[in-house]
Design a protein around this motif. Structure first.
Motif, short mmCIF file in Angstrom:
data_model
loop_
_atom_site.label_atom_id
_atom_site.label_comp_id
_atom_site.label_asym_id
_atom_site.label_seq_id
_atom_site.Cartn_x
_atom_site.Cartn_y
_atom_site.Cartn_z
N SER A 213 -20.53 46.02 20.24
CA SER A 213 -20.82 46.57 18.92
C SER A 213 -21.20 45.41 18.02
CB SER A 213 -19.60 47.31 18.37
OG SER A 213 -19.95 47.93 17.15
N ASP A 214 -22.28 45.59 17.29
CA ASP A 214 -22.78 44.53 16.41
C ASP A 214 -22.87 43.19 17.15
OD1 ASP A 214 -22.67 46.53 14.44
OD2 ASP A 214 -20.62 46.00 13.91
N HIS A 252 -20.18 52.17 13.19
CA HIS A 252 -20.82 51.06 13.88
C HIS A 252 -21.78 51.55 14.95
CE1 HIS A 252 -18.07 48.13 12.09
NE2 HIS A 252 -17.12 49.04 12.27
N LYS A 253 -22.74 50.70 15.30
CA LYS A 253 -23.57 50.98 16.47
C LYS A 253 -22.80 50.53 17.70
CE LYS A 253 -28.14 51.41 14.73
NZ LYS A 253 -29.55 51.06 14.81
#
Lengths: 403, 403
Positions: A213-214, A252-253
């Protein structure tokens, strides 16, 4: 003699009831289903993986782990104590890949043996009764219309609502001022945005997974990956699902990188492919990966690497090989969502652990305990969630009975 | 250039054809099906367990083993040579529990890679053609209406007739004066005379098995036993089935003794049961074995030991416990028969090995070779029968081509 109500006859509730009754308390066990331990029957693929030889707090997520509660609870009642308890009620243990199972490999054995022990310990079973209200009184509690000295909340979370856990425990607790964070499905599949999933549905393949993530790696796992028409499944996926779900919820991605040759580095995969390139140069590119990956997966990997499958292997360039190696070593899946509560094994989230003592008693509501899945604590696959149920149930049962 | 006919495009035939063609021969491969390698797709549960890391003649039965032929053939082309060959045609190997599988875990990979290699080696494939006649001529053979310098018979035996092996190889050989013993199904289930099987159908349980005849132990095995409504199945049963079938055929009485606690001696089982007797004395006998064996099996064991299941465990006498331990440690199954050719994995029996040279050539018919399952050679489960196909096919292919 203490008079104790236990709300919910799943794994943690039965353990709490048996423990409290063994310690001399008078115990009433409420269960909304017409039988005890319904969800236990689904565990371990029907075989009940009831604990694990490797047991520590790193196998858990949630505030119960973050506050150190899991560690303390496991120290007091560990996997050996659980095995000892089950042996005492006739369950001969068998270890498979580190997991404890009943020797009979039938989950019903755990349920039946606990049921017989409830009867032997003279626990009063109130089946088919959904508790609607717990009122705090001066010296105890009124559960619906009955008075008790202490109450142990063991309703479970929201996972598998068909087996009776629909989240009413959070509601009962909240009415007593005990707060929960949002419950999310855990130990479940993940869906991806990629269109190619429809072409690999049904494929099972050994892989390692990285949850990203990120740009940061949050967690990883390895095992038999199951590809579905919408995303990824299998135990290695389940292990990442709680964290993936929570990150998604927070906006979040989330990505999972799939590695189909986890024992080779990227450069080793490049060399491996270069070796094949010279050995199999009479083939078409569509035939280049036969014997390495399942057919459907070969097609997706070649397509994602933008290889012309009708061209001869002879025509592959170095850049093609590196792109292909990239799709083998880190094929990215953009995670869209997780399976729902009806398709997950356990709940992530629940009653926040900072409200609980090391004995699972609510600090602000003495005599009120929360155990098992209703607490913000979720373990990975492998018997961890059941161990949490046994450990927390045991400690609360013992404490509530005054021992 | 030698002109060679290979009769049957299964595992051994494809290997023979590829080898002979690689060695410079002109090869025609006849196959009655409209595709090659049909039966390979069924092997290893669809994953093709194509060899094993433990490979020696003790894993085989039949005259090929008894005459020392298996040993010589394996010495010349062992499991490492097989793995090397498959790597050369693009099959990356993966080892699971000692067995070699394609990394893709799809049997189709083996079939497809061999097919591509047949094409690359310019083997002439004659599909959909069942060879009816092989005539010996002065300097060679006429196969149906074509002349060849040498013929390699690789028709398979009688196992799995749906995939094309109906035993015509024995007939073709016999016409050339090459004799076979009776073909029997091997690697198949066993049926028992016991009525209780109908009560345990579907149970799977770890067990060890002893094959007994006339009071002597002939063989033993261990693994996941599958109980069916008519008898026993699972790999541990398959391993005993060739010998059991042959003994039955010869008119012997055959028994299999099942041991459901193979890690304990009989006396240890007695102690174990005595321990339970005191710990679980509040139970009924019907509940005495919960958590030890699957429910259905518990009932059969108790019944076979003549225990009154409605009585209290307290009432069990020492003699009852010893009878019960007996039914756990050596429950006897009187074997009635084996699965048929349509339900078995391989054929026991076939062309008698004493007629063959170490190169699989018929001593009395130079230029005529027999390889694979048509030879009186059957291996246990685990990739052994395929290894025999690769080894014998390779050696015959090499020899026939004059190398």
């Amino acid at each position: 003699m203490k008079n104790i109500a236990v709300i919910g006859a799943g794994a943690s509730g039965m353990m709490a009831a048996i423990t409290a009754a063994s310690a001399g308390a008078s115990v009433t066990l409420y269960e909304r289903n017409d039988q005890v331990g319904k969800k236990i029957l689904q565990t371990g693929n029907g075989k009940c993986n009831f604990s694990n030889t490797v047991m520590n707090e790193d196998c858990f997520h949630g505030s119960a782990r973050d506050t150190g509660l899991v560690k303390k609870v496991l120290e007091r009642f560990d996997e050996n104590k659980a095995v000892e308890f089950f042996e005492s009620i006739g369950i001969l243990p068998r270890v498979r890949y580190g997991g404890y199972y009943p020797f009979s490999e039938q989950a019903s054995a755990i349920k039946d043996a606990m049921y017989l022990e409830l009867i032997r310990r003279k626990v009063k079973l109130v089946l088919g009764h959904q508790v609607r209200n717990i009122q705090k009184k001066k010296n105890g509690f009124v559960v619906d219309d009955q008075f008790f000295d202490a109450v142990i909340l063991s309703t479970g979370g929201k996972a598998s609502p068909k087996s009776g856990s629909t989240g009413d425990g959070y509601y009962l607790a909240e009415k007593l001022g005990v707060h929960s964070n949002e419950a999310l499905p855990a130990l479940t599949y993940l869906t991806g945005t990629e269109k190619w999933f429809k072409n690999v549905a049904g494929v099972r393949v050994e892989a390692s997974l990285k949850l990203m993530s990120d740009g940061k790696e949050l967690d990883s796992s390895r095992g038999e990956l199951q590809l579905t028409d919408q995303g990824i499944s299998g135990i290695c996926t389940f292990q990442l699902s709680a964290q993936a779900g929570r990150m998604l919820k927070e906006g979040h991605k989330v990505k999972v990188l799939l590695n189909f040759m986890p024992d080779m580095s990227f450069e080793e995969v490049v060399s491996f492919l270069n070796g094949r390139r010279s050995g199999l140069d009479s083939r078409k590119c569509s035939e280049f990966l036969i014997g390495v990956f399942p057919e459907k997966l070969c097609r997706v990997i070649l397509q994602q690497a933008d290889i012309n499958i009708d061209a001869s292997v002879k025509k592959l360039k170095d850049a093609d090989v590196r792109r292909l190696a990239g799709c083998i070593s880190f094929l990215a899946v953009n995670i869209k969502g997780t399976g729902g509560f009806d398709r997950c094994q356990v709940t992530s989230g629940g009653i926040l652990a900072d409200q609980l003592t090391d004995e699972l008693e609510v600090k602000d509501v003495p005599g009120f305990f929360a155990v098992g899945e209703v607490v913000d604590c979720d373990g990975i696959c492998g018997g961890y969630n059941l161990q949490w149920a046994w450990s927390s149930g045991y400690i609360a049962g013992m404490t509530a009975s005054g021992k």
